[in-house]
Scaffold this motif. Sequence first.
Motif, PDB file in Angstrom:
ATOM      1  N   ARG A 244       7.038   8.487  -4.776  1.00  0.00           N
ATOM      2  CA  ARG A 244       5.222   8.672  -6.102  1.00  0.00           C
ATOM      3  C   ARG A 244       5.101   9.534  -5.142  1.00  0.00           C
ATOM      4  O   ARG A 244       5.276  10.391  -6.589  1.00  0.00           O
ATOM      5  CB  ARG A 244       4.838   7.540  -5.553  1.00  0.00           C
ATOM      6  CG  ARG A 244       3.989   7.298  -7.081  1.00  0.00           C
ATOM      7  CD  ARG A 244       2.848   6.421  -7.664  1.00  0.00           C
ATOM      8  NE  ARG A 244       3.581   5.482  -7.684  1.00  0.00           N
ATOM      9  CZ  ARG A 244       3.150   3.715  -8.320  1.00  0.00           C
ATOM     10  NH1 ARG A 244       2.080   3.638  -7.503  1.00  0.00           N
ATOM     11  NH2 ARG A 244       3.635   3.463  -8.654  1.00  0.00           N
ATOM     12  N   THR A 245       4.813   9.668  -4.151  1.00  0.00           N
ATOM     13  CA  THR A 245       3.825  10.940  -3.949  1.00  0.00           C
ATOM     14  C   THR A 245       4.920  11.760  -3.368  1.00  0.00           C
ATOM     15  O   THR A 245       4.856  13.058  -2.745  1.00  0.00           O
ATOM     16  CB  THR A 245       2.721  10.639  -3.291  1.00  0.00           C
ATOM     17  OG1 THR A 245       2.939  10.348  -1.964  1.00  0.00           O
ATOM     18  CG2 THR A 245       1.785  10.303  -4.151  1.00  0.00           C
TER      19      THR A 245
ATOM     20  N   LYS B 114       6.197   3.182  -0.122  1.00  0.00           N
ATOM     21  CA  LYS B 114       4.566   3.295  -1.094  1.00  0.00           C
ATOM     22  C   LYS B 114       3.474   3.860   0.041  1.00  0.00           C
ATOM     23  O   LYS B 114       2.974   3.370   0.359  1.00  0.00           O
ATOM     24  CB  LYS B 114       4.408   1.766  -1.374  1.00  0.00           C
ATOM     25  CG  LYS B 114       5.623   1.083  -2.240  1.00  0.00           C
ATOM     26  CD  LYS B 114       5.303   0.052  -2.844  1.00  0.00           C
ATOM     27  CE  LYS B 114       7.059  -0.610  -3.350  1.00  0.00           C
ATOM     28  NZ  LYS B 114       6.274  -1.869  -4.409  1.00  0.00           N
ATOM     29  N   SER B 115       4.041   4.156   1.272  1.00  0.00           N
ATOM     30  CA  SER B 115       2.877   4.968   1.617  1.00  0.00           C
ATOM     31  C   SER B 115       2.016   5.626   1.731  1.00  0.00           C
ATOM     32  O   SER B 115       0.704   6.006   1.988  1.00  0.00           O
ATOM     33  CB  SER B 115       3.436   5.595   3.397  1.00  0.00           C
ATOM     34  OG  SER B 115       4.110   6.780   2.537  1.00  0.00           O
ATOM     35  N   ASP B 116       2.021   5.785   0.177  1.00  0.00           N
ATOM     36  CA  ASP B 116       1.119   6.384  -0.300  1.00  0.00           C
ATOM     37  C   ASP B 116       0.225   5.731  -0.449  1.00  0.00           C
ATOM     38  O   ASP B 116      -1.266   6.138  -0.929  1.00  0.00           O
ATOM     39  CB  ASP B 116       1.443   7.261  -1.592  1.00  0.00           C
ATOM     40  CG  ASP B 116       1.931   5.942  -2.574  1.00  0.00           C
ATOM     41  OD1 ASP B 116       1.313   5.524  -3.558  1.00  0.00           O
ATOM     42  OD2 ASP B 116       3.085   5.325  -2.373  1.00  0.00           O
ATOM     43  N   LEU B 117       0.400   4.348  -0.707  1.00  0.00           N
ATOM     44  CA  LEU B 117      -0.421   3.216  -0.662  1.00  0.00           C
ATOM     45  C   LEU B 117      -0.997   3.227   1.322  1.00  0.00           C
ATOM     46  O   LEU B 117      -2.451   2.335   1.013  1.00  0.00           O
ATOM     47  CB  LEU B 117      -0.370   1.870  -0.794  1.00  0.00           C
ATOM     48  CG  LEU B 117       0.599   2.220  -2.253  1.00  0.00           C
ATOM     49  CD1 LEU B 117       0.917   0.547  -2.602  1.00  0.00           C
ATOM     50  CD2 LEU B 117      -0.578   2.356  -3.240  1.00  0.00           C
TER      51      LEU B 117
ATOM     52  N   ASP C 289      -3.539   4.176   4.783  1.00  0.00           N
ATOM     53  CA  ASP C 289      -4.107   5.541   5.668  1.00  0.00           C
ATOM     54  C   ASP C 289      -3.077   5.426   6.591  1.00  0.00           C
ATOM     55  O   ASP C 289      -2.139   4.564   7.266  1.00  0.00           O
ATOM     56  CB  ASP C 289      -5.266   4.760   6.081  1.00  0.00           C
ATOM     57  CG  ASP C 289      -6.073   3.338   6.627  1.00  0.00           C
ATOM     58  OD1 ASP C 289      -4.645   3.930   7.771  1.00  0.00           O
ATOM     59  OD2 ASP C 289      -6.346   2.824   6.614  1.00  0.00           O
TER      60      ASP C 289
ATOM     61  N   THR D 245      -0.328   3.016   9.156  1.00  0.00           N
ATOM     62  CA  THR D 245       1.207   3.179   9.153  1.00  0.00           C
ATOM     63  C   THR D 245       1.337   3.503  10.745  1.00  0.00           C
ATOM     64  O   THR D 245       2.325   2.315  10.976  1.00  0.00           O
ATOM     65  CB  THR D 245       1.369   4.934   8.569  1.00  0.00           C
ATOM     66  OG1 THR D 245       0.258   4.596   7.619  1.00  0.00           O
ATOM     67  CG2 THR D 245       2.478   4.801   8.726  1.00  0.00           C
TER      68      THR D 245
ATOM     69  N   SER E   7       7.753   8.130   0.733  1.00  0.00           N
ATOM     70  CA  SER E   7       6.532   7.727  -0.731  1.00  0.00           C
ATOM     71  C   SER E   7       7.852   8.636  -1.765  1.00  0.00           C
ATOM     72  O   SER E   7       7.440   9.435  -1.890  1.00  0.00           O
ATOM     73  CB  SER E   7       5.100   7.876  -1.210  1.00  0.00           C
ATOM     74  OG  SER E   7       4.811   7.637  -2.499  1.00  0.00           O
TER      75      SER E   7
ATOM     76  N   ILE F  35       6.079  11.714  -0.751  1.00  0.00           N
ATOM     77  CA  ILE F  35       6.254  12.264   1.688  1.00  0.00           C
ATOM     78  C   ILE F  35       7.160  11.525   2.236  1.00  0.00           C
ATOM     79  O   ILE F  35       7.489  10.512   1.710  1.00  0.00           O
ATOM     80  CB  ILE F  35       4.374  11.189   2.008  1.00  0.00           C
ATOM     81  CG1 ILE F  35       3.231  11.421   0.888  1.00  0.00           C
ATOM     82  CG2 ILE F  35       5.053  10.587   3.429  1.00  0.00           C
ATOM     83  CD1 ILE F  35       2.581   9.574   1.249  1.00  0.00           C
TER      84      ILE F  35
END
Length: 377
Positions: free
Chosen positions: A200-201, A169-172, A174, A178, A198, A203
Amino acid sequence: MPTHLLPARYIVIGGFLGAGKTTAVGQLARHLTRQGRRVGLITNDQGRNLVDTALLRSQGFATEEIPGGCFCCRFNSLVEAAQRLTATTRPEVFIAEPVGSCTDLIATVTYPLRQLYGDRYTVAPVSVLLDPTRAARVFGLDPGSSFSTKVRYIYRKQIEEADLVVLSKSDLLDPARTDTLRRTIADQFPGKETWAVSARTGINLEAWFDRVLTAEPSATAALMIDYATYGEGEALLGWLNGSVQLTSEQALDANRFLSTLAGAVQEQLRAAQAEVAHLKMTLSPEPNLAGDLASVHLVRTDFVPELAFRLEDPVTRGQLLINLRAEAAPDLLAAVVQRALWIVTQQFPTLRATLDHLDHFRPAPPMPTHRLAHQPT
Ligand SMILES: Nc1nc2c(ncn2[C@@H]2O[C@H](COP(=O)(O)OP(=O)(O)OP(=O)(O)O)[C@@H](O)[C@H]2O)c(=O)[nH]1
Ligand SMILES: [Mg+2]
């Protein structure tokens, strides 16, 4: 050698409840399928009526489930599930998701697989996913509700045995956040290979997948673990798996129904000061020729329920699966879910909800089928 005679890759994607394992498994399966490779997925849970199986099958992947206990305690079922997939799909890559409250996987799954079935499988490094917000609380970086000490013991043991620690979930996040999390992992678990991805995105996703698909597991010894504390930690988690038949004269917006129900469960658990590990629910229309479903997830008591999959068309009949894991008494979870169902049916006047199954329990103490303290030579 023809590809069907090569050993299949066996990938285990672990991590605590709600960390993002099933989402990542789905993305990895999609990544491999796009490359023309055959995949077989294996889900696992302490109970039955598994939301994860429904989620992965709805995405079109061959999926076998092992209900009723963790991989380590049901090692033979894990091998049989792989054999069933081989008979139907002949996967070149297996991806297995262990129960999120499970640890000591290297000694109880990886080593036995390598020792007993090394001719059939090459076992990949074990990835352990961490939800960044949950990790920050467990590491003491952030205030906010978390689990008690023995549950956090399991959480930390999972990281300790990881070949790859994966901040999901590193889209969440900054970049500064991280960095802080990576530094904390480096301080508290020295020498770990850490990724921030991520599902989801996208990354860093493919780079991590490449690592999982090609790297050798690190030559670590089995985890030093106190099974009494591990068992007590698992038993602090209440478990509820249920299945409910829904019918509604007036077509139902499945997405709104799931969000409302998740909100009603959340409100009561917040009032009871019970920490949610993962509430996940799917609604599958019946009949369901397309295999579509809607799903909702809540991964902390103080977060928001999220719809991961949505149904475009309203539903008049369907099956609801409810999987709830929280640090609370199972009886409380059963009462909360039944009350939430009642509250929500009041808001959807023509809806009838009939409970098919409702299991609620504390996981039994882990009793692995095999435990090897050293990697096989
Ligand atoms: N923002 C964001 N959310 C994600 C990501 N990956 C997963 N999630 C969300 O996290 C929640 C839990 O995801 P799952 O994949 O079901 O987690 P899990 O680890 O399989 O959960 P359990 O099987 O219950 O232990 C869902 O709402 C997902 O949509 C991501 O990369 N970014
Ligand atoms: Mg899952």
